[in-house]
Design an enzyme around this catalytic site. Structure first.
Site, mmCIF file in Angstrom:
data_model
loop_
_atom_site.group_PDB
_atom_site.id
_atom_site.type_symbol
_atom_site.label_atom_id
_atom_site.label_comp_id
_atom_site.label_asym_id
_atom_site.label_seq_id
_atom_site.Cartn_x
_atom_site.Cartn_y
_atom_site.Cartn_z
ATOM 1 N N CYS A 42 -12.043 36.627 4.425
ATOM 2 C CA CYS A 42 -13.387 36.978 4.878
ATOM 3 C C CYS A 42 -13.854 38.129 3.982
ATOM 4 C CB CYS A 42 -13.434 37.316 6.364
ATOM 5 S SG CYS A 42 -12.543 38.780 6.882
ATOM 6 N N CYS A 62 -17.312 34.164 3.769
ATOM 7 C CA CYS A 62 -17.433 34.891 2.494
ATOM 8 C C CYS A 62 -18.317 34.152 1.493
ATOM 9 C CB CYS A 62 -16.068 35.225 1.908
ATOM 10 S SG CYS A 62 -15.044 33.823 1.508
ATOM 11 N N CYS A 77 -15.870 33.625 -2.457
ATOM 12 C CA CYS A 77 -14.513 33.100 -2.417
ATOM 13 C C CYS A 77 -14.271 32.169 -3.596
ATOM 14 C CB CYS A 77 -14.273 32.328 -1.119
ATOM 15 S SG CYS A 77 -14.313 33.367 0.336
#
Length: 139
Positions: free
Chosen positions: A13, A87, A91
């Site tokens: 996250c 995210c 990511c």
């Protein structure tokens, strides 16, 4: 280093201060060393959210000594399953990895009462993940 018999899971996250910390703690507890667990954030906070620490303590898991970690390419490459939690494009993506996106409310800035249902959703998803990995969770 993971082996073929021990799957590895990375929870990601943004701040690695709430959702991914809870998920990693539940998987560590419920997986009972049958799964390798990592968590990281694309922009890690300085500390884990105190409301998250308290909510997990209520569930019998102490994460008070955990520290948010920065997401690295190596962590993604070393993981069989990558689970993102809000995210977005921060990511990294690597072909051949199993990716899951768990849409969960962000506990940032929330009190313990608001974190509890998020915690409970994460625990349920971790139990489902263990079943999907062929490990199964304890009752």
């Amino acid at each position: 280093m993971s082996s073929p018999t021990v799957p590895s899971v990375l929870f990601v996250c943004v701040h690695n201060a709430g959702r991914s910390q809870m998920a990693a703690a539940f998987l560590t507890r419920l997986g009972r060393e049958r799964v390798e667990v990592r968590s990281a954030g694309s922009a890690p906070a300085d500390t884990v959210n105190p409301a998250v620490v308290e909510a997990m303590k209520e569930a019998g898991i102490d994460i008070s000594t955990e520290v948010p970690k920065v997401l690295t390419v190596e962590a993604v490459q070393a993981s069989d399953v990558v689970i993102t939690m809000g995210c977005g494009d921060a990511c990294p993506y690597f072909p051949g990895k199993r990716y899951l996106d768990w849409t969960l409310e962000d506990p940032a800035g929330q009190g313990v009462a608001a974190v509890r249902p998020i915690r409970d959703q994460i625990e349920q998803r971790v139990r489902t993940l263990l079943t999907e990995l062929g490990i199964g969770a304890p009752a």
